[in-house]
Write a protein that holds these residues in place. Structure first.
Motif, mmCIF file in Angstrom:
data_model
loop_
_atom_site.group_PDB
_atom_site.id
_atom_site.type_symbol
_atom_site.label_atom_id
_atom_site.label_comp_id
_atom_site.label_asym_id
_atom_site.label_seq_id
_atom_site.Cartn_x
_atom_site.Cartn_y
_atom_site.Cartn_z
ATOM 1 N N TYR A 1 0.897 -1.167 0.000
ATOM 2 C CA TYR A 1 0.000 0.000 0.000
ATOM 3 C C TYR A 1 0.924 1.202 0.000
ATOM 4 O O TYR A 1 1.497 1.522 1.051
ATOM 5 C CB TYR A 1 -0.872 0.026 1.241
ATOM 6 C CG TYR A 1 -1.772 -1.184 1.408
ATOM 7 C CD1 TYR A 1 -2.960 -1.295 0.692
ATOM 8 C CD2 TYR A 1 -1.428 -2.201 2.288
ATOM 9 C CE1 TYR A 1 -3.780 -2.393 0.844
ATOM 10 C CE2 TYR A 1 -2.242 -3.304 2.453
ATOM 11 C CZ TYR A 1 -3.419 -3.395 1.732
ATOM 12 O OH TYR A 1 -4.235 -4.491 1.895
ATOM 13 N N PRO B 1 1.953 -11.145 14.682
ATOM 14 C CA PRO B 1 1.550 -9.941 15.423
ATOM 15 C C PRO B 1 0.758 -8.965 14.552
ATOM 16 O O PRO B 1 0.654 -9.162 13.338
ATOM 17 C CB PRO B 1 2.894 -9.327 15.830
ATOM 18 C CG PRO B 1 3.852 -9.803 14.806
ATOM 19 C CD PRO B 1 3.373 -11.157 14.363
ATOM 20 N N THR C 1 -4.298 -10.000 7.486
ATOM 21 C CA THR C 1 -5.561 -9.563 6.875
ATOM 22 C C THR C 1 -5.364 -9.296 5.386
ATOM 23 O O THR C 1 -6.223 -9.650 4.566
ATOM 24 C CB THR C 1 -6.086 -8.292 7.591
ATOM 25 O OG1 THR C 1 -6.288 -8.608 8.965
ATOM 26 C CG2 THR C 1 -7.393 -7.811 7.000
ATOM 27 N N GLN D 1 -12.918 -9.360 10.143
ATOM 28 C CA GLN D 1 -12.664 -9.128 11.566
ATOM 29 C C GLN D 1 -13.826 -8.382 12.220
ATOM 30 O O GLN D 1 -14.327 -8.760 13.252
ATOM 31 C CB GLN D 1 -11.397 -8.293 11.680
ATOM 32 C CG GLN D 1 -10.458 -8.749 12.761
ATOM 33 C CD GLN D 1 -9.131 -8.017 12.656
ATOM 34 O OE1 GLN D 1 -8.982 -6.948 13.232
ATOM 35 N NE2 GLN D 1 -8.177 -8.565 11.939
ATOM 36 N N LYS E 1 -4.445 1.495 8.822
ATOM 37 C CA LYS E 1 -5.718 0.807 8.615
ATOM 38 C C LYS E 1 -6.788 1.422 9.511
ATOM 39 O O LYS E 1 -7.888 1.714 9.082
ATOM 40 C CB LYS E 1 -5.526 -0.678 8.940
ATOM 41 C CG LYS E 1 -6.634 -1.545 8.455
ATOM 42 C CD LYS E 1 -6.237 -2.988 8.406
ATOM 43 C CE LYS E 1 -6.245 -3.636 9.760
ATOM 44 N NZ LYS E 1 -6.047 -5.078 9.694
ATOM 45 N N ARG F 1 -7.785 4.839 8.363
ATOM 46 C CA ARG F 1 -8.692 4.781 7.212
ATOM 47 C C ARG F 1 -10.109 4.524 7.660
ATOM 48 O O ARG F 1 -11.053 5.140 7.220
ATOM 49 C CB ARG F 1 -8.251 3.670 6.258
ATOM 50 C CG ARG F 1 -7.517 4.159 5.048
ATOM 51 C CD ARG F 1 -7.388 3.093 4.003
ATOM 52 N NE ARG F 1 -7.588 1.755 4.469
ATOM 53 C CZ ARG F 1 -6.662 1.017 5.065
ATOM 54 N NH1 ARG F 1 -5.479 1.516 5.283
ATOM 55 N NH2 ARG F 1 -6.929 -0.203 5.447
HETATM 56 N N1 LIG Z 1 -5.652 -0.367 2.816
HETATM 57 C C1 LIG Z 1 -4.465 -0.098 3.404
HETATM 58 N N2 LIG Z 1 -3.799 1.064 3.150
HETATM 59 C C2 LIG Z 1 -2.599 1.333 3.700
HETATM 60 N N3 LIG Z 1 -1.957 0.491 4.557
HETATM 61 C C3 LIG Z 1 -2.563 -0.670 4.865
HETATM 62 C C4 LIG Z 1 -3.844 -1.025 4.326
HETATM 63 N N4 LIG Z 1 -4.212 -2.237 4.824
HETATM 64 C C5 LIG Z 1 -3.196 -2.630 5.626
HETATM 65 N N5 LIG Z 1 -2.218 -1.691 5.656
HETATM 66 C C6 LIG Z 1 -0.916 -1.786 6.370
HETATM 67 O O1 LIG Z 1 -0.289 -2.988 5.921
HETATM 68 C C7 LIG Z 1 0.371 -3.650 6.996
HETATM 69 C C8 LIG Z 1 -0.205 -5.063 7.161
HETATM 70 O O2 LIG Z 1 -1.544 -4.933 7.625
HETATM 71 P P1 LIG Z 1 -2.522 -6.182 7.864
HETATM 72 O O3 LIG Z 1 -3.849 -5.632 8.250
HETATM 73 O O4 LIG Z 1 -2.472 -7.080 6.691
HETATM 74 O O5 LIG Z 1 -1.812 -6.896 9.093
HETATM 75 P P2 LIG Z 1 -2.415 -7.974 10.118
HETATM 76 O O6 LIG Z 1 -1.347 -8.979 10.313
HETATM 77 O O7 LIG Z 1 -3.715 -8.477 9.632
HETATM 78 O O8 LIG Z 1 -2.624 -7.148 11.432
HETATM 79 P P3 LIG Z 1 -3.951 -7.071 12.383
HETATM 80 O O9 LIG Z 1 -3.829 -8.234 13.265
HETATM 81 O O10 LIG Z 1 -3.771 -5.762 13.062
HETATM 82 O O11 LIG Z 1 -5.154 -7.109 11.486
HETATM 83 C C9 LIG Z 1 0.185 -2.759 8.207
HETATM 84 O O12 LIG Z 1 1.330 -1.931 8.303
HETATM 85 C C10 LIG Z 1 -1.067 -1.950 7.872
HETATM 86 O O13 LIG Z 1 -1.056 -0.685 8.523
#
Ligand SMILES: Nc1ncnc2c1ncn2[C@@H]1O[C@H](COP(=O)(O)OP(=O)(O)OP(=O)(O)O)[C@@H](O)[C@H]1O
Length: 339
Positions: free
Chosen positions: A14, A38, A44, A84, A331, A334
């Motif tokens: 992103y 973590p 996600t 989630q 996230k 947003r």
């Molecule tokens: N649509 C988006 N725009 C910008 N950055 C994003 C977006 N979605 C996720 N991120 C960033 O990408 C990285 C991975 O996020 P992701 O949500 O996939 O992690 P996660 O392992 O699922 O964490 P969580 O347990 O908090 O959901 C993070 O740094 C997050 O801030």
């Protein structure tokens, strides 16, 4: 055999944030597979790419042999995705919501009522299904999300943190339900922060850290590979950094001690890896008392999935979570901007 889920070298950024740098794993039909890591590790994002909600930058993604990028419509028929956080309509009843879901998937009308009745029964939603969703607790809401994700009878069910924040009763209902799905041959991919949950439920796991899969196997094999035994030690209920460092230095000098890590998330307790079948416990206590350091609590255990994470990354999962909390959460920002 065709994999139920195939992810190879998935990359997704992103802007400047590399959410997935290199995610690779394969899930066989009928497995429960846990994606562990973590906050911000990329879990996600991986699920959203697989579920056609976000487009991957590179990599191979398949659901039951169908390419996600090339045939997104067919993929959506083959999978159910439970996010989630789901904003349920508050005015509709659970049954009305499921009927709407059935219409979205164009289910044959004669099948809708029996399918809803069956799934409501299995998930113990009978008392709630004709009440408005606005009256539901978190646990009941999550069960309804699951019902909605399964109504079109997908081969693969993808769940993002299915039990986060739920009471133990709802968690147990959901665990039992997922085991039942496995018996019916449905493949389940889930993410979780709860190590014990993944250990208990998953046939195999992939540990993901900073957008990369760093280990993947059955929970038992991962724990066996780490080897040694674990000792968790507290000098005091809340130990100062200085005392924790002093104890660390002392204990590192013992032959039976392999590694010592200070767990800042747990009041500067110490996590030690010691030789199996050694007299480590008494050697540690003697060394501390010689230095006039107290022992508030000490416990020995076999390796856990957290130890697997620790061995691979040099930090505990909880410390990694704490580090992630300090970072700007785009996230969350947003989501807030969308309100
Ligand atoms: N649509 C988006 N725009 C910008 N950055 C994003 C977006 N979605 C996720 N991120 C960033 O990408 C990285 C991975 O996020 P992701 O949500 O996939 O992690 P996660 O392992 O699922 O964490 P969580 O347990 O908090 O959901 C993070 O740094 C997050 O801030």
């Amino acid at each position: 055999m065709t994999a139920a889920v195939r992810v190879e070298h998935l990359k997704k950024s992103y802007g400047a944030v590399q959410a997935c740098r290199d995610v690779t794993f394969r899930i066989e039909p009928g497995e429960i597979f846990g994606l562990l890591g973590p906050n911000g590790a990329g879990k996600t994002t991986t699920l959203r790419c697989l579920s056609t909600l976000t487009q991957a930058d590179a990599g191979i993604l398949e659901i039951a042999g169908t390419d996600v990028g090339q045939c997104p419509k067919l993929v959506r028929q083959k999978l159910g995705y439970v996010a989630q956080e789901v904003a349920l309509d508050k005015v509709l009843t659970g049954r009305e919501l499921l009927q709407l879901q059935a219409a979205i998937y164009h289910l044959p009308s004669a099948q809708i009522a029996p399918r809803i009745d069956k799934i409501v029964d299995v998930l113990g939603l009978g008392e709630w299904i004709d009440r408005k969703c606005g009256t539901y607790s978190g646990g009941i809401r999550k069960r309804l999300d699951l019902a909605a994700g399964l109504l079109h009878q997908p081969q693969v069910l993808i769940l993002d943190e299915p039990t986060v924040g739920l009471d133990i009763e709802s968690r147990v209902v959901i665990w039992d339900f997922l085991r039942q799905l496995r018996q019916e041959g449905i493949t389940v991919l889930l993410t979780s922060h709860y190590l014990e949950e993944v250990d208990l439920l998953a046939d195999r796991v992939a540990i993901i850290d900073q957008g990369k899969v760093i280990a993947s196997d059955t929970p038992q094999a991962l724990k066996d590979q780490v080897g040694g035994e674990r000792i968790t030690l507290r000098i005091r209920e809340f130990t100062s950094e200085q005392e924790a460092n002093q104890a660390k230095e002392l204990l590192q000098g013992l032959d039976v001690v392999q590694t010592v890590i200070i767990n800042t998330a747990q009041g500067n307790s110490l996590n030690l890896v010691v030789q199996s079948n050694s007299n480590a416990l008494s050697a540690i206590q003697t060394r501390l008392s010689e230095a006039n350091l107290p022992t508030f609590g000490i416990a020995q255990a076999r390796p856990s999935l957290d130890d697997v994470y620790l061995a691979a990354t040099g930090k505990t999962l909880m410390d990694a979570e704490l580090a992630a909390v300090g970072k700007r959460d785009e996230k969350k920002e947003r989501k807030q901007n969308m309100r």
